[in-house]
Motif scaffolding. Structure first.
Motif, PDB file in Angstrom:
ATOM      1  N   GLY A 277      -3.632   4.133   7.487  1.00 24.13           N
ATOM      2  CA  GLY A 277      -4.777   3.372   7.012  1.00 24.13           C
ATOM      3  C   GLY A 277      -4.379   2.357   5.962  1.00 24.13           C
ATOM      4  N   ALA A 278      -5.392   1.656   5.420  1.00 21.91           N
ATOM      5  CA  ALA A 278      -5.178   0.657   4.374  1.00 21.91           C
ATOM      6  C   ALA A 278      -5.441   1.301   3.014  1.00 21.91           C
ATOM      7  N   TYR A 279      -4.559   1.018   2.066  1.00 19.10           N
ATOM      8  CA  TYR A 279      -4.656   1.632   0.737  1.00 19.10           C
ATOM      9  C   TYR A 279      -4.324   0.612  -0.348  1.00 19.10           C
ATOM     10  N   GLU A 280      -4.732   0.944  -1.574  1.00 17.24           N
ATOM     11  CA  GLU A 280      -4.254   0.213  -2.752  1.00 17.24           C
ATOM     12  C   GLU A 280      -3.323   1.145  -3.523  1.00 17.24           C
ATOM     13  N   LEU A 281      -2.114   0.667  -3.745  1.00 16.41           N
ATOM     14  CA  LEU A 281      -1.122   1.395  -4.532  1.00 16.41           C
ATOM     15  C   LEU A 281      -1.176   0.892  -5.965  1.00 16.41           C
TER      16      LEU A 281
ATOM     17  N   PRO B 285      -1.790  -2.398 -18.260  1.00 11.86           N
ATOM     18  CA  PRO B 285      -2.078  -2.783 -16.872  1.00 11.86           C
ATOM     19  C   PRO B 285      -1.311  -1.911 -15.880  1.00 11.86           C
ATOM     20  N   THR B 286      -1.849  -1.799 -14.690  1.00  7.72           N
ATOM     21  CA  THR B 286      -1.135  -1.194 -13.575  1.00  7.72           C
ATOM     22  C   THR B 286      -0.698  -2.307 -12.626  1.00  7.72           C
ATOM     23  N   LEU B 287       0.290  -2.029 -11.799  1.00 11.19           N
ATOM     24  CA  LEU B 287       0.720  -2.970 -10.769  1.00 11.19           C
ATOM     25  C   LEU B 287       0.020  -2.562  -9.480  1.00 11.19           C
ATOM     26  N   ASN B 288      -0.988  -3.341  -9.071  1.00 14.96           N
ATOM     27  CA  ASN B 288      -1.829  -3.003  -7.928  1.00 14.96           C
ATOM     28  C   ASN B 288      -1.378  -3.783  -6.697  1.00 14.96           C
ATOM     29  N   LEU B 289      -1.127  -3.070  -5.594  1.00  7.69           N
ATOM     30  CA  LEU B 289      -0.617  -3.690  -4.374  1.00  7.69           C
ATOM     31  C   LEU B 289      -1.359  -3.142  -3.165  1.00  7.69           C
ATOM     32  N   GLN B 290      -1.588  -4.001  -2.172  1.00  2.00           N
ATOM     33  CA  GLN B 290      -2.210  -3.582  -0.930  1.00  2.00           C
ATOM     34  C   GLN B 290      -1.124  -3.117   0.033  1.00  2.00           C
ATOM     35  N   VAL B 291      -1.252  -1.908   0.534  1.00  2.00           N
ATOM     36  CA  VAL B 291      -0.243  -1.311   1.411  1.00  2.00           C
ATOM     37  C   VAL B 291      -0.933  -0.738   2.647  1.00  2.00           C
ATOM     38  N   THR B 292      -0.325  -0.970   3.803  1.00  2.00           N
ATOM     39  CA  THR B 292      -0.821  -0.392   5.050  1.00  2.00           C
ATOM     40  C   THR B 292       0.128   0.714   5.495  1.00  2.00           C
ATOM     41  N   ALA B 293      -0.405   1.914   5.688  1.00  2.00           N
ATOM     42  CA  ALA B 293       0.384   3.038   6.189  1.00  2.00           C
ATOM     43  C   ALA B 293       0.200   3.111   7.699  1.00  2.00           C
ATOM     44  N   LEU B 294       1.295   2.949   8.426  1.00  2.00           N
ATOM     45  CA  LEU B 294       1.254   2.934   9.883  1.00  2.00           C
ATOM     46  C   LEU B 294       1.383   4.347  10.436  1.00  2.00           C
ATOM     47  N   PRO B 295       0.866   4.573  11.642  1.00  2.00           N
ATOM     48  CA  PRO B 295       1.029   5.908  12.252  1.00  2.00           C
ATOM     49  C   PRO B 295       2.498   6.241  12.429  1.00  2.00           C
ATOM     50  N   GLU B 296       2.845   7.523  12.290  1.00  2.00           N
ATOM     51  CA  GLU B 296       4.230   7.951  12.465  1.00  2.00           C
ATOM     52  C   GLU B 296       4.670   7.737  13.902  1.00  2.00           C
ATOM     53  N   GLN B 297       5.896   7.229  14.071  1.00  2.00           N
ATOM     54  CA  GLN B 297       6.431   6.989  15.409  1.00  2.00           C
ATOM     55  C   GLN B 297       6.751   8.315  16.086  1.00  2.00           C
ATOM     56  N   ASN B 298       6.406   8.402  17.356  1.00  2.00           N
ATOM     57  CA  ASN B 298       6.662   9.634  18.101  1.00  2.00           C
ATOM     58  C   ASN B 298       7.706   9.462  19.186  1.00  2.00           C
ATOM     59  N   THR B 299       8.393   8.313  19.207  1.00  2.00           N
ATOM     60  CA  THR B 299       9.423   8.086  20.216  1.00  2.00           C
ATOM     61  C   THR B 299      10.731   7.768  19.534  1.00  2.00           C
TER      62      THR B 299
ATOM     63  N   THR C 293       9.635  -7.421 -11.672  1.00  2.00           N
ATOM     64  CA  THR C 293       9.970  -7.613 -10.264  1.00  2.00           C
ATOM     65  C   THR C 293       9.814  -6.285  -9.526  1.00  2.00           C
ATOM     66  N   HIS C 294       9.611  -6.374  -8.212  1.00  2.00           N
ATOM     67  CA  HIS C 294       9.557  -5.175  -7.371  1.00  2.00           C
ATOM     68  C   HIS C 294       9.771  -5.606  -5.924  1.00  2.00           C
ATOM     69  N   ASN C 295      10.119  -4.665  -5.070  1.00  2.00           N
ATOM     70  CA  ASN C 295      10.286  -4.949  -3.641  1.00  2.00           C
ATOM     71  C   ASN C 295       9.488  -3.954  -2.796  1.00  2.00           C
ATOM     72  N   THR C 296       8.306  -3.585  -3.281  1.00  2.00           N
ATOM     73  CA  THR C 296       7.454  -2.662  -2.541  1.00  2.00           C
ATOM     74  C   THR C 296       7.066  -3.275  -1.206  1.00  2.00           C
ATOM     75  N   ALA C 297       7.256  -2.531  -0.125  1.00  2.00           N
ATOM     76  CA  ALA C 297       6.909  -3.025   1.210  1.00  2.00           C
ATOM     77  C   ALA C 297       5.393  -3.039   1.393  1.00  2.00           C
TER      78      ALA C 297
END
Length: 607
Positions: A171-175, A193-207, A87-91
């Motif tokens: 950007g879009a990445y594979e973790l 095996p590795t646990l491969n997941l698609q993750v999107t890194a959003l721009p840092e908030q500036n407000t 199990t995992h809860n990776t965002a």
């Protein structure tokens, strides 16, 4: 090679065609691997060989020459490096460069024990890849690796709270989560095996985040909203960014927060844990409803710790912290501002005494059962965890939730209370504990609660997923209560009155005479409360409940009001009635039991 059974084995991988078997050693397998043709096959050959005979014959061509030597069998048909990600809860989305915490449950599917310590410990790590399969350079992301809390034998599972650092570029990445045996090999290099997941890194908030309701910040120094150590980084919810004066501390520096509208404020905390020496050397804290008229609510000319001020609730829109100290070297930094309407708890510990990072203290108080504080060390006597209520309050109990780490409960403990952190009173103890801590005791006024380990666990850390303090109603400090009775009306000796209030279920008051009509037991609360019920615990003397009773209430001990009655009672007294103003509570016997005394192990007044 016609073995009837092919077990898990330890092998020597020899890529040289000049290999010759050692004397007197049987060479049952003869394969040739050409590293110039297929390096991945060479890396994964150990895993292929270690599975089954059929797997070997299916994946490896048997040829003449030298290459592998079988030297020892194992009874289990498992690889040397194996893991299952249960199990995992990776965002799926996260802010670029901002640390996240992920909870994973893993199973050791190899024949080897995963060791938590030593020169080659097994840890959980990860790597990042772009959509085209190219690995992201390690310089662009933080490499956090999660330690095992204990050695994990083959077949067993372990749950880890891991820190995850996404790439600093959006950007879009594979973790790819992967286990690693430090200084030896990644498990994936051995075919696991590795646990491969698609993750999107959003721009840092500036407000600043929305809860500030449009409020703003300003400062006497480095008064910028962009650039390095800018003002908004004190409000971005990220404990690793900061505002900083960018000059050594000096009197007259100030930092001001506009809440956007007037609010009730009773606590202000400036987090500088990631810059531990940048706390203000002296300060004044001012509040204002309009930015014009100011009230000083706290002042400390010589300060040696992060600012955390508690005061009587006040209406304020503007909060200003003024620097009154100086330091020739260190700047003034604020990583996060915490403003509370009600007082928030804080914590400290003998082990892993940190407020950021893996298993940190604040995660025992964040209201999220999936996070935790952990000692990050095996349980041993003398370890302690302390809660600061930041004000004195009546305390009646404590629960330490360990449901997310069910084996991490303390093997023995003492709970102590204090108002000043100098004099402590022991309120609960269990030196042979076998469950999560959940204790209730007589209400006492306290600011500090300390839980000290008295037990030891050779495999398990001490973890707290949530610390819940049981607060008694205002005025419920039972040290001021007075008791009296028609029988055995003594304050010392066997079964005396005070033992009905000492918070220890194994002690009791007892009539020391058979039950009869007219016996009574009276409680003086020492002030008038709104009373709505009563419990008299007799679990330690299960036959000593009153055979009949009347409960009466009074404010002056002259006029009494009957609140409850049962002339044919067959259980411990536990009643609830309409709230009634009362200082005195009297329970009178209406039944009879010639063979049984009347006993009370503990009193609980419902207010």
């Amino acid at each position: 090679s016609d073995r009837a059974r092919f077990d898990d084995v330890i092998i020597w991988l020899l890529l040289s065609t000049d290999y010759r078997p050692p004397p007197f050693q049987e060479n049952n397998w003869s394969f040739r691997i050409n590293p110039r043709v297929d390096d991945p096959a060479a890396r994964q050959l150990a895993d292929v060989i270690n599975r089954t005979k059929l797997r070997v014959l299916r994946n490896v061509r048997e040829r003449g020459g030298a290459g592998l030597q079988l030297v020892r069998e194992h009874g289990d048909d498992r690889p040397a490096y194996g893991v299952a990600y249960l199990t995992h809860n990776t965002a799926a989305t996260m802010v670029a460069g901002q640390m996240n915490q992920v909870r994973l449950t893993l199973q050791n599917t190899s024949y080897r024990t995963w060791t938590a310590g030593g020169p080659n410990p097994v840890r959980l790590g990860y790597r990042w890849y772009r959509p085209d399969g190219v690995e992201v350079p390690a310089s662009l992301w933080e490499d956090y690796r999660a330690n095992l809390p204990y050695n994990v034998p083959p077949g067993e599972t372990v749950t880890l709270n891991a820190n995850l650092g996404p790439p600093r570029q959006a950007g879009a990445y594979e973790l790819r989560w992967d286990m690693v045996e430090e200084l030896r090999t990644w498990f994936s290099w051995q075919g696991a095996p590795t646990l491969n997941l698609q993750v999107t890194a959003l721009p840092e908030q500036n407000t600043p985040p929305p809860p500030r309701d449009g409020g703003g910040v300003s400062a006497s120094h480095n008064n910028r909203l962009e650039g390095e150590d800018n003002l908004q980084q004190a409000l971005d919810g990220n404990a690793y960014t900061r505002w900083s004066s960018r000059q050594p501390q000096q009197p007259g520096m100030w930092f001001q927060l506009d809440l956007g509208q007037a609010r009730t404020v009773s606590q202000v905390r400036l987090n500088n844990d990631a810059s531990p020496r940048d706390y203000p050397r002296g300060y004044r804290l001012h509040l204002s409803p309009d930015g014009q008229s100011w009230t000083t609510v706290a002042e400390k000319p010589l300060n040696n710790e992060p600012l955390n001020v508690v005061f009587s609730p006040r209406q304020a829109r503007f909060i200003r912290v003024e620097q009154t100290g100086s330091d020739p070297v260190f700047w003034w930094s604020i990583h996060e501002i915490d403003v509370a309407e009600t007082v928030k708890l804080s914590a400290s510990a003998s082990h892993n005494n940190i407020l950021v990072g893996n298993d940190n203290l604040s995660q025992a108080l964040d209201g999220r059962p999936e996070t935790r504080w952990s000692s990050n060390a095996l349980q041993q006597p003398g370890m302690w965890f302390e809660i600061d209520l930041n004000e004195t309050r009546p305390v009646s109990g404590l629960t330490l939730d360990t449901a997310g780490s069910p084996n991490d409960y303390p093997r023995g403990y003492i709970v102590r209370l204090s108002t000043d952190r100098s004099q402590w009173v022991e309120v609960a103890r269990d030196d042979q504990n076998n469950r999560a801590v959940d204790v209730t005791f007589s209400p006492r006024i306290a600011r500090y609660i300390r839980i000290e380990q008295t037990g030891r666990a050779d495999r398990w850390w001490w973890s707290i997923h949530e610390a819940l303090v049981k607060f008694a109603p205002a005025g419920s400090d039972r040290t001021n209560w007075k008791l009296s009775a028609s029988h055995n009306n003594v304050l010392a000796g066997a079964d005396h009155l005070a033992q009905a209030l000492d918070g220890r279920p194994e002690t009791r008051w007892s009539s020391r005479a058979g039950q009869q009509p007219g016996m009574w037991f009276e409680i003086d609360l020492n002030e008038t409360w709104s009373v709505r019920g009563l419990t008299l615990d007799t679990a330690g003397s299960p036959n000593d409940y009153p055979r009949g009773y009347i409960v009466r209430l009074s404010t002056n001990r002259i006029q009494w009001v009957e609140a409850a009655r049962n002339d044919r009672n067959d259980r411990a007294l536990d009643i609830t009635f309409n709230p009634t103003q009362a200082r005195y509570i009297r329970i009178e016997q209406t039944g009879r039991a010639d063979s049984w005394w009347w006993s009370i192990h503990e009193i609980n007044v419902k207010v």
